[in-house]
Design an enzyme around this catalytic site. Sequence first.
Site, PDB file in Angstrom:
ATOM      1  N   SER A  30       0.852  -1.190   0.000  1.00  0.00           N
ATOM      2  CA  SER A  30       0.000   0.000   0.000  1.00  0.00           C
ATOM      3  C   SER A  30       0.893   1.246   0.000  1.00  0.00           C
ATOM      4  CB  SER A  30      -0.893  -0.014   1.242  1.00  0.00           C
ATOM      5  OG  SER A  30      -0.076   0.016   2.388  1.00  0.00           O
ATOM      6  N   GLU A 156     -11.106   2.933  -8.571  1.00  0.00           N
ATOM      7  CA  GLU A 156      -9.912   2.630  -7.777  1.00  0.00           C
ATOM      8  C   GLU A 156     -10.256   1.563  -6.743  1.00  0.00           C
ATOM      9  OE1 GLU A 156      -8.198   5.893  -5.553  1.00  0.00           O
ATOM     10  OE2 GLU A 156      -6.957   4.511  -4.410  1.00  0.00           O
ATOM     11  N   LYS A 200      14.834  -4.057  -9.427  1.00  0.00           N
ATOM     12  CA  LYS A 200      14.423  -5.461  -9.416  1.00  0.00           C
ATOM     13  C   LYS A 200      12.944  -5.611  -9.782  1.00  0.00           C
ATOM     14  CE  LYS A 200      18.164  -7.593  -8.476  1.00  0.00           C
ATOM     15  NZ  LYS A 200      18.701  -8.453  -9.557  1.00  0.00           N
ATOM     16  N   CYS A 394     -13.185  25.226  12.524  1.00  0.00           N
ATOM     17  CA  CYS A 394     -14.100  24.419  13.341  1.00  0.00           C
ATOM     18  C   CYS A 394     -13.701  24.465  14.815  1.00  0.00           C
ATOM     19  CB  CYS A 394     -14.201  23.003  12.782  1.00  0.00           C
ATOM     20  SG  CYS A 394     -15.746  22.215  13.284  1.00  0.00           S
ATOM     21  N   HIS A 519     -15.229  23.689   7.275  1.00  0.00           N
ATOM     22  CA  HIS A 519     -13.864  23.307   6.871  1.00  0.00           C
ATOM     23  C   HIS A 519     -13.637  23.761   5.422  1.00  0.00           C
ATOM     24  CE1 HIS A 519     -12.906  20.504  10.223  1.00  0.00           C
ATOM     25  NE2 HIS A 519     -14.216  20.470  10.314  1.00  0.00           N
ATOM     26  N   GLU A 521     -11.064  23.888   3.795  1.00  0.00           N
ATOM     27  CA  GLU A 521     -10.021  23.109   3.108  1.00  0.00           C
ATOM     28  C   GLU A 521     -10.618  22.029   2.205  1.00  0.00           C
ATOM     29  OE1 GLU A 521     -10.729  23.045   6.299  1.00  0.00           O
ATOM     30  OE2 GLU A 521     -10.334  21.133   7.291  1.00  0.00           O
TER      31      GLU A 521
HETATM   32  N1  GLN Z   1     -15.492  18.814  18.254  1.00  0.00           N
HETATM   33  C1  GLN Z   1     -16.089  19.988  17.711  1.00  0.00           C
HETATM   34  C2  GLN Z   1     -17.550  19.771  17.339  1.00  0.00           C
HETATM   35  O1  GLN Z   1     -17.993  18.649  17.221  1.00  0.00           O
HETATM   36  C3  GLN Z   1     -15.323  20.456  16.494  1.00  0.00           C
HETATM   37  C4  GLN Z   1     -15.414  19.528  15.330  1.00  0.00           C
HETATM   38  C5  GLN Z   1     -14.416  19.841  14.258  1.00  0.00           C
HETATM   39  O2  GLN Z   1     -13.451  20.552  14.492  1.00  0.00           O
HETATM   40  N2  GLN Z   1     -14.614  19.281  13.064  1.00  0.00           N
HETATM   41  O3  GLN Z   1     -18.267  20.706  17.158  1.00  0.00           O
END
Ligand code: GLN
Length: 546
Positions: A30, A156, A200, A394, A519, A521
Site C-alpha cells: 500500500s 480505484e 528489481k 471548526c 472546513h 479546506e
Molecule cells: N469537536 C467539535 C464539534 O464537534 C469540532 C469539530 C471539528 O473541528 N470538526 O463541534
Amino acid sequence: MQTIEHPKDAKAITHLRDSKYIVVLGSLMSGLGKGIVTASVARLLNDQGLKVTAIKFDGYLNIDCGTMNPYRHGEVFVLDDGTECDMDFGTYERFLNQGMSGTNSITGGKLFKLIIEKERTGKFLGRDVQFIPHLTDEIKSWVKGVGAGKDVVLVEVGGTVGDLENGYFIEAMRQLSSETREVTFIQLTYVPMISTGEYKTKPTQHATRLLQSMGVQPQIILVRADGCLPKDSKEKISQFCNIPLEAVYDDPDIESIYELPLMLEKQDFTAYLMKLMGMKKDGLNLVQWKSLVEKIKNPRHAVKIGIVGKYTKLHDAYVSIREAFIHAGAALDTKVEIEWIESEGFENDPESVSVLKDYDGILVPGGFGSRGIEGKINAIKYVRENKIPYFGICLGMQMMVVEYARNVCGLKGANSTEFDENTKSPVIDLLPEQRAIKDKGATMRLGAWKCELAKGTRAFEAYGKQSIEERHRHRYEVNNDYLETLEKSGIVLSGRSGHIVEMVEWKEPHGFGIGLQAHPEYKSRLEEPAPLFVAFVKAALERKKK
Ligand code: GLN
C-alpha cells in the site's frame, strides 16, 4: 439511520450508451499513490473533453469513514452531500475540479448492508445468497449506475491485489470486463532498487501473475520507483507480465503530486490509453496546470505557518489543509512552509507559547476530544496579543471564541460543553438538534451549508460575495446566549447560517483573525483555492514584510 443510496439509474442501464471503465489496482504494497494515479488519469481524460467520474472501493466493513480515527486512517473527507469518506476523494476532487457524491464511494460495509437488507425483505426469496452472483451483480450494477451519462468511470480498488477483502470486488470487475469489453485494467506496482544500484522487477512479475490467476490481465503497468526505469527493466516487465513495452509507464518520485499528469503526458500516456479504449487523443491543453505546478515548485515568496493541534505527527490527518495551503501558495506565488506543533506542550509549559512569534501565521484546525485543548487556548491568546495572523477551523474557531470570552469578555472558566459540561459560561454548546442523538455514524452536522456573510468583514472581502457554501462536520456551535456579550467586546460575527454563527473575526486593536465553523479546506482546489486560505496567507506575507 443513514440509508445507502444506490445510484438511481442502476437498473435502467441497458438502454444507455456503454461507459468505459478504467480499473486501477495496486500490487505488492500500500502507499504507492493509487489515489493520485486515479485522479491524474481522470484529469487527463477530462481535459480530452470526456465526461469523467471516479469510484473508490474500500474493503472495510464500516459504512463510511465517519467513525474512523484520523490518527489510524488519515483524514475523514466530507462531500457536499455530507458523506464522510476516504481522503482519496479529496484527491479526486482537487484534480478533477469537480464535486463527488456518496454513490462514488463503495465500501464493504455498504455492500453487505445492502445485500442483507435485500435478503431480509425477500428480494432473493428461495435462493441462497452468494458472493457470486449476488454480491458481484450488485457491484456491477452500482458501478454502471455511477457511469450512467458519463464517458469514463475510473474505479480505484482500495488495498492490494491478493487481499482477502477486495477479492470479490476484483472478481466483479473481471466479470464487467468480460461482459462489456469496455474495461481497461491499470496495475500500479513498485520496483525497488537494491544496493548494487539495480532495479528489481521480480516482485512485479509475481504480483502480475497473482492478478492473472484471478483472471485479470492488466493492459497498462505503472511503475512506482525512485526514478525512471531503464529500458531493460521495462522489457522484463513487458515480457514476463505479458504486455507490450509501450504499456509500461514510469511513476517516479516527484516533488509535487500535481506533477503526475504532466509526468504521464511526457510519456504520451493519454494517447495510448485512448487507443486502448478505442478513441483517439484529441489535443490536450495542460498549460494552466503546468504554470500552477511551476509556481508550486519555484515560488518567489515564502511564509512559515504553524499548525497547532493534536495528531500533528500523522500529517495525513490534515491532508486537505496541507493541500489548501499549496493551492493558496500557488495563487500567491508563495511557498507555504508548514510546521506542526503539538498543543499539549503549551499546556504543561504555558510560557513556551512564545515560540509562536517565529511564525508568520498560526492555524488551529478541527478536532475532537479534550487532549491539548488548554494548550490551544494558550496559543490563541498569545497569537491575538502579539498580532500574529490567526486562522481557526471548526474546533479552532470554537477555541478562538472560548479564548476571547475568557480573556477579553472576562468570563472566567468559559468553555465548550464538549470539554466541561458544567462550565458556568458555555459559550460553545451542542447544536440543539444534536442533543437526542446517540448513534455515532453520519449523525453530525455534515456537508455543505449556506452561509451569509456580513458586508465590510474580512470574510466578505475574501469571498467577494455575500452568500457562500462550505462543508461542515461538527456537533457544537457558538451559543447564541452569548452573542451580545461577545459582540460588545469587539468580536465580529461575520457569517451566519440561519440562527447558527458560522464565522467570527477579530478587529482592531487585534490583528488578523478569522475563525469558521466549516472546513474550507475540503473545497479548495489547485485551480480554485479556498478564499480564506488565500486571505490568511496574504496576511502572513504582510506580517513577514513588516
Ligand atoms: N469537536 C467539535 C464539534 O464537534 C469540532 C469539530 C471539528 O473541528 N470538526 O463541534
